[in-house]
Design a protein around this motif. Sequence first.
Motif, PDB file in Angstrom:
ATOM      1  N   LEU A   3       0.822  -1.213   0.000  1.00 27.55           N
ATOM      2  CA  LEU A   3       0.000   0.000   0.000  1.00 27.55           C
ATOM      3  C   LEU A   3       0.856   1.263   0.000  1.00 27.55           C
ATOM      4  O   LEU A   3       0.567   2.223  -0.717  1.00 27.55           O
ATOM      5  N   VAL A   4       1.902   1.255   0.801  1.00 25.92           N
ATOM      6  CA  VAL A   4       2.806   2.407   0.843  1.00 25.92           C
ATOM      7  C   VAL A   4       3.478   2.599  -0.514  1.00 25.92           C
ATOM      8  O   VAL A   4       3.577   3.725  -1.020  1.00 25.92           O
ATOM      9  N   ALA A   5       3.921   1.508  -1.113  1.00 21.42           N
ATOM     10  CA  ALA A   5       4.567   1.603  -2.427  1.00 21.42           C
ATOM     11  C   ALA A   5       3.605   2.182  -3.461  1.00 21.42           C
ATOM     12  O   ALA A   5       3.991   3.054  -4.247  1.00 21.42           O
ATOM     13  N   LEU A   6       2.367   1.717  -3.456  1.00 17.38           N
ATOM     14  CA  LEU A   6       1.378   2.251  -4.397  1.00 17.38           C
ATOM     15  C   LEU A   6       1.138   3.741  -4.170  1.00 17.38           C
ATOM     16  O   LEU A   6       1.057   4.519  -5.125  1.00 17.38           O
ATOM     17  N   ALA A   7       1.033   4.134  -2.911  1.00 12.82           N
ATOM     18  CA  ALA A   7       0.805   5.552  -2.600  1.00 12.82           C
ATOM     19  C   ALA A   7       1.962   6.420  -3.093  1.00 12.82           C
ATOM     20  O   ALA A   7       1.743   7.482  -3.691  1.00 12.82           O
TER      21      ALA A   7
END
Length: 128
Positions: free
Chosen positions: A21-25
């Motif tokens: 999720l952090v990578a996508l954000a």
Amino acid sequence: MPTLTVTGRRADHVVRALRILVALAFLMAAGTKFAAQADAVRSFDEIRFGRWFMYVIACVELAGAIGILTPRLAGPAALGLTTLLTGAVVTQLVVFDPVTSLIPLAHLVPVAIVAWARRACSSSVTTA
């Protein structure tokens, strides 16, 4: 009385999901800057650093997103993104409306959790 531990399969799955999720954000955030979207350009003009700094931040966000997905680099990448987000919170507080600092602060929480969870993994790596 039960104690909180970050070991085990469930914790590993939670941290892995947070990393994704952090990578996508951060991929989306970097994309808006690389595309020079009007809001991003306006924000960096307002803090008086201009487009060059916007592209530097986009590169840091992209590197952080890639790093956080790489198991060996996830801890250091999360630590770097924590530093970036701390700067973003301070910038929002000083330059923009203080309420807008809640956005990078909300991103800071999962990134800090990943950095904390991956600290043991990075410290246990030994070189031969």
